[in-house]
Scaffold this active site. Structure first.
Site, short mmCIF file in Angstrom:
data_model
loop_
_atom_site.label_atom_id
_atom_site.label_comp_id
_atom_site.label_asym_id
_atom_site.label_seq_id
_atom_site.Cartn_x
_atom_site.Cartn_y
_atom_site.Cartn_z
N GLU A 1 12.70 2.91 4.93
CA GLU A 1 12.62 2.31 5.74
C GLU A 1 11.21 1.02 5.05
O GLU A 1 11.00 -0.12 5.45
CB GLU A 1 10.90 3.17 5.85
CG GLU A 1 10.98 5.08 7.34
CD GLU A 1 11.57 3.89 8.37
OE1 GLU A 1 11.59 2.62 9.40
OE2 GLU A 1 12.22 4.75 9.50
N ASP B 1 6.25 -0.81 15.64
CA ASP B 1 6.51 -2.01 14.90
C ASP B 1 7.03 -3.25 15.70
O ASP B 1 6.75 -3.28 16.87
CB ASP B 1 8.05 -1.62 14.23
CG ASP B 1 8.97 -1.38 15.06
OD1 ASP B 1 8.86 -0.90 16.35
OD2 ASP B 1 9.87 -1.84 14.80
N TYR C 1 2.62 1.77 9.62
CA TYR C 1 4.16 2.03 10.35
C TYR C 1 4.86 3.18 9.32
O TYR C 1 5.20 3.78 9.98
CB TYR C 1 5.21 0.68 9.79
CG TYR C 1 6.57 0.84 10.72
CD1 TYR C 1 6.90 1.32 11.74
CD2 TYR C 1 7.11 1.04 9.69
CE1 TYR C 1 7.82 1.42 11.86
CE2 TYR C 1 8.36 1.19 9.62
CZ TYR C 1 8.75 1.69 10.89
OH TYR C 1 10.58 2.09 11.15
#
Length: 352
Positions: A36, A137, A119
DNA sequence: AAATCGGGGTA
DNA sequence: TACCCAGATTT
């Protein structure tokens, strides 16, 4: 589009259309977190090789925490947004020291760690720990905007609120991980910014944008300011088999990375003119031979950088070295984290 | 609320 | 050239 049918439909699409990616075959929060961070503002194709190198170099969060920061930056070289690499390292240390080497399992606690914003906290909490919290996102903005017909600007505070609320309304308790990844994958593969695949889209009959031919108009995004031009003149001081380099310490672009002595102008200048500047004359002396490189154009998001490298060869020992500057042999330079521009120049002119 | 941070891909 | 990419942090 009826909100009730969306989650089930998109997860079904995901199960038969998802790409096979290494961080999808695991529930290891370390691997999910690493992927991520790498994928923030970065396409899968660009981030994938970095992910594989990081996992090989640091198989666990403890291994990453134990590494020197410069080594982490070096592995990150070329990915950009280098604050991510520093925060990655800080976060690994925090997980080890504050959480006994295990990632926290809730959105709120994840959010408190360095480099983990809304996020990423939602992504880890949902994918690794099955918490029903929605990721928001660029893909999510785009998909929801088009299907549900929301024209609030996605880069406005109201837009962010509105899309986050809708996304959390949609995310199912049953499989929040698959749902979140489904929306993002759909945005990346089908509902793309340009030329979306509407002709074979499963939502064609339910899509607000398609029914009104508004795919190009949605999502709405407020315009950003224009980019500026910067002109960089690098003095590459060569002494025997060493080059003078410095670590960038100012609060500016490429903080913590290594480049050469830099003279910056806001307009183009003849490279020869740069050599007449006092600070440069002190370093270079008079008996040097000069080579001037071609012009390198480097386009970044909010700026365009035109760079030229002025190679100065001198047999005399250089006395007037600036702060943070020192000589490095070529093998040493190979191990230093450098901006891509400098890295490219070195590869073209020296064998590292 | 706005600015800043990189590099690569695409049309 | 302009816009976008599995955004976060600082001002």
């Amino acid at each position: 589009m009826d909100k009730r049918y969306f989650p089930d439909k998109i997860v079904k699409w995901y199960e038969s259309n998802k790409r096979s990616l290494p961080w999808r075959d695991t529930r290891d929060p370390y691997k999910i977190w690493l992927s991520e961070i790498i994928l923030q503002q970065t396409r899968v194709s660009q981030g994938l090789p970095y992910y594989l190198r990081f996992i090989e170099a640091y198989p666990t969060v403890r291994a990453l925490a134990a590494a020197p920061e410069q080594e982490v930056l070096r592995l990150w070289q070329g990915l950009g947004y280098y604050t991510r690499a520093r925060n990655l390292h800080k976060c690994a240390k925090a997980v080890v020291s504050l959480h006994n080497g295990e990632f926290p399992r809730t959105y709120e606690t994840l959010l408190s760690l360095p480099g983990i914003g809304e996020y990423t906290a939602a992504a880890i909490a949902s994918i690794a720990f099955k918490q029903a919290v929605a990721v928001v996102d660029g893909n999510v903005f785009r998909v929801l905007s088009r299907i549900f017909g929301i024209d609030t600007p996605i880069n406005s505070p109201e837009g962010k609120k509105q899309f986050t609320a809708l996304a959390n309304e949609l995310v199912p308790t049953a499989q929040p991980d698959a749902h979140n990844q489904a929306v993002m994958e759909f945005g990346a593969l089908f509902c793309t910014p340009q030329n979306p695949q509407c002709d074979t889209c499963i939502f064609q009959k339910n899509c607000f944008a398609f029914s009104r031919k508004m795919q190009q108009a949605l999502p709405v995004k407020l315009k950003l300011k224009a980019s500026r031009k910067r002109y960089f003149y690098y003095i590459v001081l060569e002494h025997r088999n060493s080059l003078l380099m410095r670590k960038r310490e100012q609060k500016d672009i490429w903080l913590g990375l290594f480049d050469f002595h830099l003279v910056e102008k806001n307009r183009p200048v003849k490279p020869e003119k740069i050599l007449e500047e006092e600070a440069v004359k002190k370093m270079v002396g008079n008996d040097a031979s000069i080579t001037i490189s071609k012009n390198y154009k480097h386009i970044l998001t909010h700026q365009t950088i035109f760079s030229r490298f002025i190679i100065v060869k001198s047999d005399k020992k250089i006395k007037h070295v600036h702060q943070n500057h020192s000589f490095y042999s070529l093998p040493q330079i190979a191990a230093l984290p450098k901006p891509v521009l400098v890295s490219r120049f070195l590869q073209e002119h020296y064998v590292l």
